[in-house]
Write a protein that holds these residues in place. Structure first.
Motif, short mmCIF file in Angstrom:
data_model
loop_
_atom_site.label_atom_id
_atom_site.label_comp_id
_atom_site.label_asym_id
_atom_site.label_seq_id
_atom_site.Cartn_x
_atom_site.Cartn_y
_atom_site.Cartn_z
N LEU A 1 -19.41 10.79 6.79
CA LEU A 1 -18.33 9.83 7.20
C LEU A 1 -18.56 8.37 6.54
O LEU A 1 -19.62 8.01 6.38
CB LEU A 1 -18.33 9.87 8.72
N LYS A 2 -17.47 8.06 5.78
CA LYS A 2 -17.33 6.88 5.23
C LYS A 2 -17.53 5.71 6.24
O LYS A 2 -17.98 4.75 6.00
CB LYS A 2 -16.15 6.76 4.24
N TRP B 1 -13.21 26.51 3.67
CA TRP B 1 -12.25 25.38 3.43
C TRP B 1 -13.07 24.10 3.49
O TRP B 1 -12.10 23.12 3.29
CB TRP B 1 -10.92 25.70 4.17
N SER B 2 -14.29 24.13 3.62
CA SER B 2 -14.67 22.69 3.81
C SER B 2 -14.45 21.81 2.58
O SER B 2 -14.19 22.47 1.56
CB SER B 2 -16.23 22.84 4.08
N THR B 3 -14.40 20.55 3.12
CA THR B 3 -13.96 19.69 1.90
C THR B 3 -14.86 19.72 0.63
O THR B 3 -14.68 19.88 -0.43
CB THR B 3 -13.82 18.13 2.22
N TYR B 4 -16.35 19.72 0.91
CA TYR B 4 -17.32 19.85 -0.05
C TYR B 4 -18.46 20.84 0.17
O TYR B 4 -18.67 21.62 -0.77
CB TYR B 4 -18.23 18.39 -0.27
N ILE B 5 -18.96 21.10 1.31
CA ILE B 5 -19.86 22.12 1.59
C ILE B 5 -19.08 23.42 1.87
O ILE B 5 -18.94 23.82 3.21
CB ILE B 5 -20.72 21.94 2.76
N ASP B 6 -18.72 24.16 1.04
CA ASP B 6 -17.65 25.27 1.00
C ASP B 6 -18.31 26.45 0.83
O ASP B 6 -17.58 27.77 0.86
CB ASP B 6 -16.22 24.91 0.40
N THR B 7 -19.82 26.50 0.36
CA THR B 7 -20.39 27.87 0.09
C THR B 7 -21.61 27.91 0.91
O THR B 7 -22.24 26.73 1.10
CB THR B 7 -20.54 28.21 -1.21
N ASP C 1 -19.09 12.99 -0.79
CA ASP C 1 -19.90 14.23 -1.39
C ASP C 1 -21.33 13.80 -1.70
O ASP C 1 -22.01 14.56 -2.50
CB ASP C 1 -19.03 14.81 -2.46
N ASP C 2 -21.66 12.44 -1.52
CA ASP C 2 -22.94 11.94 -1.97
C ASP C 2 -23.76 12.78 -1.07
O ASP C 2 -24.24 12.78 0.20
CB ASP C 2 -22.96 10.71 -1.59
N PRO C 3 -24.63 13.51 -1.70
CA PRO C 3 -25.95 14.49 -1.04
C PRO C 3 -26.91 13.61 -0.33
O PRO C 3 -27.41 13.98 0.84
CB PRO C 3 -26.60 15.19 -2.21
N LYS C 4 -27.38 12.51 -0.69
CA LYS C 4 -28.12 11.50 -0.26
C LYS C 4 -27.51 11.32 1.32
O LYS C 4 -28.24 11.35 2.40
CB LYS C 4 -28.38 10.43 -0.77
N VAL C 5 -26.45 10.87 1.50
CA VAL C 5 -25.61 10.51 2.63
C VAL C 5 -25.60 11.74 3.58
O VAL C 5 -26.04 11.62 4.69
CB VAL C 5 -24.24 9.91 2.31
N ILE C 6 -25.27 12.93 3.10
CA ILE C 6 -25.32 13.94 3.75
C ILE C 6 -26.59 14.44 4.38
O ILE C 6 -26.70 14.79 5.59
CB ILE C 6 -24.43 15.23 3.07
#
Length: 340
Positions: free
Chosen positions: A91-92, A165-171, A133-138
């Motif tokens: 979340l931003k 259908w996730s915005t970034y983590i879709d696989t 989509d910053d992996p560090k934040v996630i």
């Protein structure tokens, strides 16, 4: 020793606002299920009903969980997880992030009452302008929940699930990379045959229902499962199929919702249990299940998850019909894969 046990999600047995929780779990147990995923909407709806309120507070939810636990104990169903802890990672707006951390502590109390140690977190599907989509934040976000879970006795586990259908983590590969980087013993994955095949192999907006190079891409993905996945971090699996969309799910289709990805609308309206070809099931989900179970070596609960427009049917027969459909799919899976 772990063995295979059939489970089902409470929402798969009917909509919370339409069908009573007690009836749903009774039908699940009567059909032969041993476990159940509790869908938060069922818990919230029970609290609303018990207290005649549209906005249940924490105490209402905790009491509803105690009532659920009594019902579940009476029919002998084990809760395998509470889901979905929605819209969490990346979340931003960090104030919203902190609000969800406060909510998480309530969810932890709920899991303890329900007798489970697992909370499922689906990949975030908020619009791209609201999440990063910053992996560090996630990864930092996921370490935060995992570390909170490790403070509990016994620890609370978090099962991260990629949605197709996730915005970034879709696989599953992307969710696994987050799990690998989080590097906590209580942070793993929930693997769903629909979300795996529904992203790499299927496309509900395509005339033939498939992606380009569907078979080759799925085969490559399943090979990566065997080389990349750590079985100890596969907390549980869900097996489910879906209807082929004919006509394709494009603007003008009855399931199309402006602003929603086609795969989201497809998931919410047109999933089926495995082997329901008469209902349009067409995904190669048995191949995914076979890879997870026979080749990777997964044992444990197998959840027969379903989302479908049929869940909103007000008929009182829906919980029984869905429970019977689900256990028939399980029995055929046992036969086809020669499960113990």
């Amino acid at each position: 020793m772990k063995k295979f046990r059939p489970a089902i999600m409470s929402a798969s047995l009917g909509r919370a606002a339409v069908h009573q929780f007690d009836q749903k779990v009774q039908e699940a147990a009567r059909a032969g299920f041993e476990g159940i995923e509790i869908f938060y909407e069922d818990l919230e709806q029970l609290a609303k009903t018990l207290y005649d309120t549209d906005v249940p507070d924490t105490q209402h939810l905790l009491y509803a969980a105690r009532r659920m636990r009594v019902t579940l104990d009476n029919v002998g169903l084990q809760v395998i997880g509470l889901q979905p802890f929605l819209f969490y990672e990346g979340l931003k707006d960090r104030n919203k992030h902190q609000e969800l951390i406060k909510k998480l502590h309530v969810w932890i109390d709920l899991t303890k009452i329900l007798g489970t140690n697992t909370i499922q977190i689906p990949g975030n599907f908020l619009p791209a302008e609201e999440i990063t989509d910053d992996p560090k934040v996630i990864v930092d976000d996921m370490r935060e929940v995992a570390d909170i879970g490790l403070l509990q006795d016994p620890p609370i586990r978090f099962a991260y699930e990629s949605l197709c259908w996730s915005t970034y983590i879709d696989t599953w590969e992307k969710s696994w990379e987050i799990v690998r980087l989080v590097d906590r013993p209580n942070f793993g994955v929930c693997l769903d045959t629909f979300n795996i095949a529904g992203r790499v192999w299927a496309d509900p907006s395509s005339p033939d229902g498939k992606t380009p190079n569907a078979d080759e891409d799925l085969a490559a993905s399943l090979r990566r499962m065997l080389t990349d996945l750590d079985l100890e971090k596969v907390f549980y699996i869900q097996v489910v199929d879906a209807e082929r969309m004919d006509p394709p799910l494009l603007p003008g289709h009855p399931f199309h919702t402006e602003g929603n990805p086609a795969r989201m609308s497809w998931s919410r309206n047109a999933r089926t249990f495995m082997y329901e070809e008469s209902r349009g099931a067409y995904l190669p989900v048995e191949a995914v299940a076979r890879t997870l179970i026979h080749e990777l070596g997964y044992k444990g609960y197998v959840s027969m998850e379903l989302f479908s427009k049929t869940m909103s049917d007000p008929s009182t027969d829906v919980p029984k019909t869905h429970a019977q459909r689900g256990i028939q799919a399980w029995q055929k899976l046992v036969e086809r894969l020669s499960l113990d």
